[in-house]
Design an enzyme around this catalytic site. Structure first.
Site, mmCIF file in Angstrom:
data_model
loop_
_atom_site.group_PDB
_atom_site.id
_atom_site.type_symbol
_atom_site.label_atom_id
_atom_site.label_comp_id
_atom_site.label_asym_id
_atom_site.label_seq_id
_atom_site.Cartn_x
_atom_site.Cartn_y
_atom_site.Cartn_z
ATOM 1 N N THR A 121 0.841 -1.210 0.000
ATOM 2 C CA THR A 121 0.000 0.000 0.000
ATOM 3 C C THR A 121 0.874 1.257 0.000
ATOM 4 O OG1 THR A 121 -1.471 1.335 1.418
ATOM 5 C CG2 THR A 121 -0.129 -0.281 2.544
ATOM 6 N N ASP A 122 0.291 2.376 -0.403
ATOM 7 C CA ASP A 122 1.032 3.644 -0.338
ATOM 8 C C ASP A 122 1.327 4.040 1.107
ATOM 9 O OD1 ASP A 122 -1.563 4.389 0.436
ATOM 10 O OD2 ASP A 122 -1.785 5.973 -1.067
ATOM 11 N N GLU A 123 0.566 3.473 2.051
ATOM 12 C CA GLU A 123 0.731 3.888 3.451
ATOM 13 C C GLU A 123 2.072 3.462 4.045
ATOM 14 O OE1 GLU A 123 -2.594 3.593 6.042
ATOM 15 O OE2 GLU A 123 -4.028 3.864 4.421
ATOM 16 N N TYR A 146 -1.850 -0.714 11.180
ATOM 17 C CA TYR A 146 -2.127 -1.310 9.859
ATOM 18 C C TYR A 146 -0.928 -1.154 8.935
ATOM 19 C CZ TYR A 146 -3.636 -1.344 4.953
ATOM 20 O OH TYR A 146 -3.709 -1.573 3.609
ATOM 21 N N LYS A 150 1.562 -3.932 7.141
ATOM 22 C CA LYS A 150 1.737 -4.048 5.687
ATOM 23 C C LYS A 150 3.211 -3.860 5.307
ATOM 24 C CE LYS A 150 -1.018 -4.406 2.854
ATOM 25 N NZ LYS A 150 -1.580 -5.648 2.213
HETATM 26 P P1 NAD Z 1 -10.956 -5.935 1.949
HETATM 27 O O1 NAD Z 1 -10.916 -5.710 3.419
HETATM 28 O O2 NAD Z 1 -12.155 -5.496 1.180
HETATM 29 O O3 NAD Z 1 -10.780 -7.503 1.654
HETATM 30 C C1 NAD Z 1 -9.857 -8.304 2.326
HETATM 31 C C2 NAD Z 1 -10.203 -9.762 2.041
HETATM 32 O O4 NAD Z 1 -9.229 -10.578 2.696
HETATM 33 C C3 NAD Z 1 -11.572 -10.185 2.558
HETATM 34 O O5 NAD Z 1 -12.268 -10.914 1.574
HETATM 35 C C4 NAD Z 1 -11.250 -11.056 3.784
HETATM 36 O O6 NAD Z 1 -12.214 -12.060 4.010
HETATM 37 C C5 NAD Z 1 -9.899 -11.633 3.375
HETATM 38 N N1 NAD Z 1 -9.098 -12.040 4.531
HETATM 39 C C6 NAD Z 1 -8.835 -11.315 5.656
HETATM 40 N N2 NAD Z 1 -8.105 -12.037 6.524
HETATM 41 C C7 NAD Z 1 -7.871 -13.241 5.922
HETATM 42 C C8 NAD Z 1 -7.168 -14.399 6.300
HETATM 43 N N3 NAD Z 1 -6.540 -14.498 7.492
HETATM 44 N N4 NAD Z 1 -7.124 -15.443 5.434
HETATM 45 C C9 NAD Z 1 -7.740 -15.370 4.239
HETATM 46 N N5 NAD Z 1 -8.451 -14.304 3.828
HETATM 47 C C10 NAD Z 1 -8.510 -13.245 4.660
HETATM 48 O O7 NAD Z 1 -9.630 -5.296 1.370
HETATM 49 P P2 NAD Z 1 -9.364 -4.509 0.011
HETATM 50 O O8 NAD Z 1 -9.716 -3.090 0.217
HETATM 51 O O9 NAD Z 1 -9.940 -5.275 -1.123
HETATM 52 O O10 NAD Z 1 -7.773 -4.584 -0.036
HETATM 53 C C11 NAD Z 1 -7.125 -5.698 -0.626
HETATM 54 C C12 NAD Z 1 -5.639 -5.563 -0.461
HETATM 55 O O11 NAD Z 1 -5.179 -4.352 -1.035
HETATM 56 C C13 NAD Z 1 -5.142 -5.552 0.989
HETATM 57 O O12 NAD Z 1 -3.912 -6.221 1.042
HETATM 58 C C14 NAD Z 1 -4.951 -4.061 1.283
HETATM 59 O O13 NAD Z 1 -3.981 -3.875 2.302
HETATM 60 C C15 NAD Z 1 -4.463 -3.577 -0.066
HETATM 61 N N6 NAD Z 1 -4.729 -2.162 -0.372
HETATM 62 C C16 NAD Z 1 -6.013 -1.676 -0.296
HETATM 63 C C17 NAD Z 1 -6.264 -0.354 -0.634
HETATM 64 C C18 NAD Z 1 -7.647 0.218 -0.554
HETATM 65 O O14 NAD Z 1 -7.811 1.428 -0.747
HETATM 66 N N7 NAD Z 1 -8.688 -0.551 -0.289
HETATM 67 C C19 NAD Z 1 -5.207 0.469 -1.070
HETATM 68 C C20 NAD Z 1 -3.915 -0.053 -1.106
HETATM 69 C C21 NAD Z 1 -3.698 -1.380 -0.773
HETATM 70 O O1 TDX Z 2 -15.448 8.191 8.600
HETATM 71 C C1 TDX Z 2 -14.371 8.553 8.135
HETATM 72 N N1 TDX Z 2 -14.056 9.886 8.155
HETATM 73 C C2 TDX Z 2 -12.881 10.388 7.670
HETATM 74 O O2 TDX Z 2 -12.645 11.596 7.709
HETATM 75 C C3 TDX Z 2 -13.417 7.634 7.569
HETATM 76 C C4 TDX Z 2 -13.720 6.162 7.540
HETATM 77 C C5 TDX Z 2 -12.250 8.142 7.072
HETATM 78 N N2 TDX Z 2 -11.969 9.476 7.121
HETATM 79 C C6 TDX Z 2 -10.703 9.972 6.533
HETATM 80 C C7 TDX Z 2 -9.454 9.259 6.971
HETATM 81 C C8 TDX Z 2 -8.571 9.345 5.747
HETATM 82 O O3 TDX Z 2 -7.889 10.595 5.707
HETATM 83 O O4 TDX Z 2 -10.815 9.721 5.125
HETATM 84 C C9 TDX Z 2 -9.561 9.296 4.575
HETATM 85 C C10 TDX Z 2 -9.732 7.911 3.968
HETATM 86 O O5 TDX Z 2 -9.942 7.012 5.040
HETATM 87 P P1 TDX Z 2 -10.143 5.430 4.789
HETATM 88 O O6 TDX Z 2 -11.225 5.255 3.778
HETATM 89 O O7 TDX Z 2 -10.297 4.783 6.113
HETATM 90 O O8 TDX Z 2 -8.776 5.036 4.068
HETATM 91 P P2 TDX Z 2 -7.239 5.218 4.524
HETATM 92 O O9 TDX Z 2 -7.109 5.290 5.981
HETATM 93 O O10 TDX Z 2 -6.659 6.336 3.709
HETATM 94 O O11 TDX Z 2 -6.644 3.803 4.027
HETATM 95 C C11 TDX Z 2 -7.025 3.246 2.738
HETATM 96 O O12 TDX Z 2 -6.035 3.450 1.775
HETATM 97 C C12 TDX Z 2 -4.847 2.699 1.841
HETATM 98 C C13 TDX Z 2 -7.338 1.759 2.860
HETATM 99 O O13 TDX Z 2 -8.303 1.560 3.869
HETATM 100 C C14 TDX Z 2 -6.102 0.943 3.119
HETATM 101 O O14 TDX Z 2 -6.415 -0.450 3.105
HETATM 102 C C15 TDX Z 2 -5.103 1.222 2.044
HETATM 103 O O15 TDX Z 2 -3.907 0.563 2.299
#
Ligand code: NAD
Ligand code: TDX
Length: 329
Positions: A121-123, A146, A150
């Site tokens: 992730t970018d984080e 988190y 990662k």
């Molecule tokens: P999500 O939370 O929607 O999905 C995660 C999935 O992983 C779920 O289906 C869950 O059941 C499964 N899972 C969790 N724990 C598990 C375990 N122990 N064994 C098997 N399966 C398990 O997540 P997402 O938003 O689709 O993100 C997917 C990936 O991308 C993650 O690795 C996340 O860190 C990364 N990522 C997400 C974002 C974002 O904005 N959502 C951005 C950058 C990176």
């Molecule tokens: O209720 C809210 N109010 C608010 O102000 C929530 C849920 C979030 N926020 C803010 C926090 C962040 O600055 O909005 C921004 C986005 O928050 P999230 O949707 O929780 O995402 P973020 O914390 O940026 O992380 C996401 O991007 C990187 C994903 O959840 C991660 O899985 C990914 O790695």
């Protein structure tokens, strides 16, 4: 060519599976189905994939799946993904994101897979001020439980490449949005709250900046990495579409025809990273990928999808009340 995709009942992984099938790959899915996993996301394609309900930390079961499926490529999406939950309790983040990644790497190495795409992730880079962008060689400075989990996974991938020559490729996407995102994340939270004319919670003053990447663009980038990514390399995946949180929320309220006075400033997230921004010139010049969906187009599509799929959104609500009572004060 067979891809084993972990966590593919989740938000981004499910979109990846649909696109992988369209590109002609065989796909098998390994997912524990935590609160965040939902097979409805894969409903239209479930007859085309083999599905295993399994925990990626369960080495024995994971080995059994590799024995049966013999995948060529692993794409490791499975993770605990919500920053606020990691602040409340980091335990499942350390288990799934660190140990789970180790089990997947170790098993994939044992079975000699050709490529292991590790989704980071970018984080991992930490936060930026008002200017600048992260490149793949920047130091990692994660701030939340988190992002630390990662980063540890990302570093395990690095160690497997350096130490064993195991072909790990790392992908670091920015904030994804789009259909099927679990409504704990900012964009679907806003849609769900606004739908009921409830206060829309914004942390701090809503000034933090995120780079919004449409989920289909992210899945396409990862498929390009599957096809062309170089072992040992890291690829940033971003859109350049940076917005302050308050701008995102106002855009959603405007599309929904809801008043801006629904916006309610709540206590800031502890350790809240101010801004993320990715330099994506590497993936653009080396793999020819570029994000296509502009934020205004993607957010319109996304709001429409949630309104058309209200039932799914509403079903999730009962699992959210407890989280919200702890986070929004
Ligand atoms: P999500 O939370 O929607 O999905 C995660 C999935 O992983 C779920 O289906 C869950 O059941 C499964 N899972 C969790 N724990 C598990 C375990 N122990 N064994 C098997 N399966 C398990 O997540 P997402 O938003 O689709 O993100 C997917 C990936 O991308 C993650 O690795 C996340 O860190 C990364 N990522 C997400 C974002 C974002 O904005 N959502 C951005 C950058 C990176
Ligand atoms: O209720 C809210 N109010 C608010 O102000 C929530 C849920 C979030 N926020 C803010 C926090 C962040 O600055 O909005 C921004 C986005 O928050 P999230 O949707 O929780 O995402 P973020 O914390 O940026 O992380 C996401 O991007 C990187 C994903 O959840 C991660 O899985 C990914 O790695």
């Amino acid at each position: 060519m067979k891809i084993l995709a972990t966590g593919a009942a989740g938000f981004i992984g499910s979109e990846f599976v649909k696109q992988a099938l369209e590109r002609g790959y065989d796909v098998c899915v390994v997912d524990k189905l935590t609160y965040a996993g939902d097979l409805k996301r894969l409903e239209d394609v479930l007859d085309k994939v083999s599905f295993y309900r399994a925990d990626v930390t369960n080495k024995e079961f994971v080995e059994h799946i590799f024995e049966r499926e013999r995948p060529d490529v692993v794409v490791h999406w499975a993770a605990e993904s919500h920053v606020d939950r990691s602040i409340l309790d980091a335990t499942p983040f350390l288990d799934t994101n660190i140990k789970g990644t180790f089990v997947m790497l170790d098993t994939a190495k044992k079975f000699g897979v050709e490529k292991f795409v590790n989704i980071s992730t970018d984080e991992v880079y930490g936060e930026l001020g008002e200017s600048g962008s992260f490149t793949e060689t920047d130091p990692l400075n994660p701030n939340s439980p988190y992002s630390v989990s990662k980063t540890s996974a990302d570093m395990l991938g690095r160690a497997f490449y350096r130490t064993y020559g195991f072909p790990v490729v790392t992908v670091r996407p920015s904030n994804n949005y789009g259909p099927w995102q679990y409504p704990e994340k900012l964009i679907p939270v806003v849609i769900l709250k606004a739908l009921y004319d409830e206060p829309v919670p914004l942390y701090g003053r809503g000034e933090n900046v995120r780079e919004w990447l449409f989920v289909a663009d992210c899945a396409q980038a990862v498929l390009d990495v599957v096809a062309k990514g170089e072992p040992g390399e890291v690829y940033n995946v971003g859109s350049g579409e940076e917005r302050r949180n308050i701008e995102v929320v106002k855009a959603i309220l405007d599309i929904m025809g809801k008043p801006h006075d629904l916006i309610t400033f709540v206590k800031d997230r502890p350790g809240h990273d101010f801004r993320y921004s990715l330099d994506t010139s590497k993936i653009e010049s080396e793999l020819g990928w570029k994000a296509r969906v502009k934020f205004e187009e993607g957010i319109e599509l996304t709001v429409k999808w949630y309104l058309d799929n209200r039932k799914w959104l509403e079903e999730k609500r009962r699992y959210l009340e407890e989280l919200w009572s702890k986070v929004y004060r």
